[in-house]
Design a protein around this motif. Structure first.
Motif, short mmCIF file in Angstrom:
data_model
loop_
_atom_site.label_atom_id
_atom_site.label_comp_id
_atom_site.label_asym_id
_atom_site.label_seq_id
_atom_site.Cartn_x
_atom_site.Cartn_y
_atom_site.Cartn_z
N THR A 68 0.84 -1.20 0.00
CA THR A 68 0.00 0.00 0.00
C THR A 68 0.88 1.24 0.00
O THR A 68 1.87 1.31 0.74
CB THR A 68 -0.91 0.02 1.24
N ASP A 97 -11.94 0.15 -3.05
CA ASP A 97 -12.31 -0.85 -2.05
C ASP A 97 -12.40 -0.30 -0.64
O ASP A 97 -12.55 -1.05 0.32
CB ASP A 97 -11.32 -2.02 -2.07
N ARG A 99 -10.28 0.75 1.30
CA ARG A 99 -9.15 0.49 2.18
C ARG A 99 -8.27 1.74 2.24
O ARG A 99 -8.29 2.58 1.36
CB ARG A 99 -8.32 -0.70 1.68
N ASN A 100 -7.48 1.84 3.31
CA ASN A 100 -6.57 2.97 3.44
C ASN A 100 -5.47 2.89 2.38
O ASN A 100 -5.01 1.80 2.02
CB ASN A 100 -5.93 2.98 4.83
N GLN A 103 -3.60 0.87 -3.30
CA GLN A 103 -3.07 -0.45 -3.65
C GLN A 103 -2.69 -0.47 -5.14
O GLN A 103 -2.91 0.48 -5.86
CB GLN A 103 -4.09 -1.54 -3.32
N ASN A 217 -8.41 -11.95 -1.83
CA ASN A 217 -9.54 -11.06 -1.53
C ASN A 217 -10.53 -11.13 -2.67
O ASN A 217 -10.41 -10.45 -3.67
CB ASN A 217 -9.03 -9.62 -1.35
#
Length: 221
Positions: A68, A97, A99-100, A103, A217
């Protein structure tokens, strides 16, 4: 709590408008690269090779190697590109997504959009050695989108996909459920239109490029 979705929509619309204008200008100034869906399909192995090159760039900016690019790393990255964009806005636009951080798939979208909006200086600043390879893959990806975007407005519609899938006169007509499923896979936010960002996520998946995190995932695009 209501402000975040509203701000996200404003950011998304503002960047979508900029991307659409850049796509219109590109369509006016360049000859078509692709003449059929098959010609795009045959390039998927090349797209996959290009994604490997982009993964090398991603790894260079992922300083802690956690898969990340966090906001500090992203801020440093945008500074290297010399583009005037807010880190939070870039993250909101490319995030798929929730998420922090950024990606790999989101990084591909980010770098391709920067290339479209700001030109080849972006890739040269990223990597002098790899810039020609990056330019090539981004040109191909953008031109593949323009092949389907028949109206030239930066939004691919289902009818565009259906028409393009059935243009080859020597082939049998593609069943409607196939084109419907194809479009559904691309239309990530289910608004009946596919922008460049959604198309890029789909190409990454179809080209078969997975990180270890993606493979584990199932919710990833």
């Amino acid at each position: 709590m209501c402000m975040e979705p509203m701000k996200r929509r404003r950011v998304e619309k503002a960047l979508d408008d900029k991307v659409a204008e850049a796509l219109r200008e590109r369509a006016r100034s360049r000859q078509r690269t692709f003449r059929s869906v098959n010609s795009i399909t045959m390039r998927l192995p090349r797209f996959k090779d290009g994604l490997r090159d982009i993964k090398d760039v991603f790894d260079n900016f992922d300083k802690d190697s956690d898969g990340t690019i966090d906001n500090d790393e992203l801020r440093s990255y945008l500074g290297k590109l010399q583009v005037q964009m807010e880190v939070d806005d870039v993250h909101r636009y490319c995030d798929i997504d929730s998420r922090n951080g950024i990606q790999f798939q989101e990084f591909v979208v980010l770098l391709c959009l920067m290339y479209l909006l700001f030109g080849p200086d972006v890739t040269r600043r990223v990597s002098e050695f790899e810039s020609a390879k990056l330019n090539y893959v981004f040109d191909e990806l953008i031109d593949a989108f323009l092949f389907f975007d028949k109206d030239g407005d930066g939004k691919m519609k289902r009818k565009d996909v259906t028409q393009r899938m059935n243009e080859a006169s020597h082939q049998e007509r593609t069943p409607s459920h196939i084109t419907a499923q194809l479009f559904k896979e691309m239309d990530l936010n289910r608004n009946g239109k596919v922008n460049l960002k959604e198309f890029l996520y789909s190409i990454i998946r179809w080209a078969g490029h997975e990180t270890e995190d993606d493979a584990s995932n199932e919710g990833s695009p």
